[in-house]
Scaffold this motif. Structure first.
Motif, short mmCIF file in Angstrom:
data_model
loop_
_atom_site.label_atom_id
_atom_site.label_comp_id
_atom_site.label_asym_id
_atom_site.label_seq_id
_atom_site.Cartn_x
_atom_site.Cartn_y
_atom_site.Cartn_z
N LEU A 2 0.55 -0.99 0.53
CA LEU A 2 0.20 -0.22 -0.01
C LEU A 2 0.77 1.43 0.22
N SER A 3 2.04 1.17 0.91
CA SER A 3 2.13 2.50 0.45
C SER A 3 3.64 2.71 -0.67
N VAL A 4 3.69 1.58 -0.93
CA VAL A 4 4.62 2.05 -2.43
C VAL A 4 3.76 2.15 -3.71
N THR A 5 2.63 2.16 -3.07
CA THR A 5 1.58 1.91 -4.59
C THR A 5 1.31 3.99 -4.33
N GLY A 6 1.38 3.57 -2.93
CA GLY A 6 0.60 5.45 -2.61
C GLY A 6 -1.20 5.30 -2.92
N LEU A 7 -1.73 4.15 -2.26
CA LEU A 7 -3.13 4.28 -1.85
C LEU A 7 -3.30 4.41 -0.83
N PRO A 8 -4.72 4.83 -0.61
CA PRO A 8 -4.99 5.90 0.74
C PRO A 8 -5.33 4.20 1.82
N MET A 9 -4.42 4.74 3.06
CA MET A 9 -4.97 3.87 3.68
C MET A 9 -6.12 3.63 4.59
N PRO A 10 -6.65 2.20 4.51
CA PRO A 10 -7.73 1.83 5.13
C PRO A 10 -7.68 2.52 6.60
N ARG A 11 -9.44 2.44 7.09
CA ARG A 11 -9.23 2.45 8.98
C ARG A 11 -9.13 1.10 8.93
N VAL A 12 -9.64 0.33 8.44
CA VAL A 12 -10.15 -1.25 8.78
C VAL A 12 -8.91 -1.99 8.10
N LEU A 13 -7.68 -2.82 7.79
CA LEU A 13 -7.31 -3.54 7.71
C LEU A 13 -7.35 -5.44 8.64
N VAL A 14 -8.03 -6.16 7.12
CA VAL A 14 -8.25 -7.22 7.50
C VAL A 14 -6.97 -7.97 6.63
N THR A 15 -6.24 -8.78 7.97
CA THR A 15 -5.20 -9.78 6.82
C THR A 15 -4.75 -10.86 7.01
N ALA A 16 -3.81 -11.46 6.68
CA ALA A 16 -4.14 -13.05 6.77
C ALA A 16 -3.70 -13.83 8.36
N GLU A 17 -3.66 -12.35 9.32
CA GLU A 17 -3.16 -13.16 10.68
C GLU A 17 -4.12 -13.01 11.33
N SER A 18 -5.13 -11.93 11.10
CA SER A 18 -6.02 -11.44 11.44
C SER A 18 -7.49 -12.93 11.47
N ILE A 19 -7.47 -13.80 10.82
CA ILE A 19 -8.42 -14.90 11.03
C ILE A 19 -7.31 -16.12 10.54
N LYS A 20 -8.55 -16.98 11.53
CA LYS A 20 -8.11 -18.69 11.44
C LYS A 20 -8.01 -19.40 10.10
N HIS A 21 -9.58 -18.64 9.51
CA HIS A 21 -9.25 -19.68 8.01
C HIS A 21 -9.31 -19.26 7.31
N LYS A 35 -9.91 -17.35 3.31
CA LYS A 35 -10.13 -17.43 1.74
C LYS A 35 -10.04 -18.69 0.69
N PRO A 36 -11.00 -19.97 0.32
CA PRO A 36 -12.35 -19.15 0.66
C PRO A 36 -13.60 -19.48 1.82
N GLN A 37 -12.95 -19.34 2.51
CA GLN A 37 -13.99 -19.17 4.15
C GLN A 37 -14.61 -18.69 4.08
N PRO A 38 -15.79 -17.87 4.76
CA PRO A 38 -16.47 -16.41 4.86
C PRO A 38 -15.61 -15.66 5.23
N ASP A 39 -14.90 -16.36 6.64
CA ASP A 39 -14.46 -15.18 7.98
C ASP A 39 -13.64 -13.89 7.56
N CYS A 40 -12.88 -13.96 6.58
CA CYS A 40 -12.20 -12.14 6.46
C CYS A 40 -12.95 -10.73 6.04
N PHE A 41 -14.33 -11.93 5.97
CA PHE A 41 -15.23 -10.58 4.52
C PHE A 41 -16.04 -10.34 6.33
#
Length: 223
Positions: free
Chosen positions: A122-141, A143-149
């Motif tokens: 996100l920093s390299v591309t200059g895209l806006p930083m979101p207030r909410v960022l869900v990443t690999a560490e955020s969930i147990k299961h 994709k394709p499981q729906p947990d992240c969304f």
């Protein structure tokens, strides 16, 4: 020039964006690193790369069923090299403007990438930083499981079924469907549109977001 809603008659609470392949392009960098990793383990890179995108590193590594392999250590090796390899990591056309036009509390990034790598790209591309960022560490299961969304919508204060998921990879599309969200397929990194029964757009240059009178969101396509 005319405009129309991607989802006629529907309004939404929030937008949930995948990252790689959806708002930025990192395919070449990721495939370079994963090809090196495959060769280190005597694997044919081609089938690995065909099923790489949209899922967590640890899940991809685990699927290889390699004996005596520390999955977390291997994921660290890959992450370190993806942090270094930023050649060709650029925004999807129109993504920066589209994200910047959204109310800050109405969108999140939901990615299978590790947190550190997501921040780097996100920093390299200059895209806006979101207030909410869900990443690999955020969930147990992953994709394709729906947990992240489901988690991304919850952190924004909404239900996923009232949100739009923006995705490019089959695993992410399935996760969006499993979360009962509306799905928009981004085809920028693919040579052919995916026929999956969802609206598809190449990038964000011909779409805009409109806030309705009651504060909800619509996606408008300009033809």
């Amino acid at each position: 020039m005319s405009s129309s809603s991607l989802f006629p008659g529907r309004e939404f609470d929030a937008f949930l964006f995948d990252m790689d392949g959806t708002i930025l392009t990192s395919v070449l960098a990721a495939e370079r690193v994963w090809s090196r990793w495959a060769e280190r383990h005597g694997l044919d890179p081609e089938p690995l790369l065909a099923n790489l995108h949209g899922v967590r590193m640890v899940d991809t590594i685990a699927r290889q069923n390699l004996p005596n392999v520390d999955i977390q250590a291997e994921a660290r090796w890959i992450t370190d090299r993806e942090l270094e390899d930023i050649h060709g990591v650029v925004p999807v056309p129109g993504a920066e403007q589209f994200l910047a036009s959204l109310p800050p509390d109405r969108w999140a990034i939901v990615t299978s990438a590790p947190h550190e790598l997501a921040l780097r790209r996100l920093s390299v591309t200059g895209l806006p930083m979101p207030r909410v960022l869900v990443t690999a560490e955020s969930i147990k299961h992953g994709k394709p499981q729906p947990d992240c969304f489901l988690l991304g919508a919850e952190k924004l204060g909404f239900e996923a079924r009232n949100c739009v998921v923006f995705e490019d990879a089959p695993a992410g599309i399935k996760a969006g469907e499993a979360a009962s969200a509306a799905v928009v397929v981004i085809t920028h990194t693919h040579s052919q549109p995916r026929e999956l029964g969802h609206p598809a757009i190449a990038d964000y240059t011909d779409v805009s977001a409109r806030t309705t009178a009651d504060g909800r969101l619509e996606i408008i396509s300009v033809a």
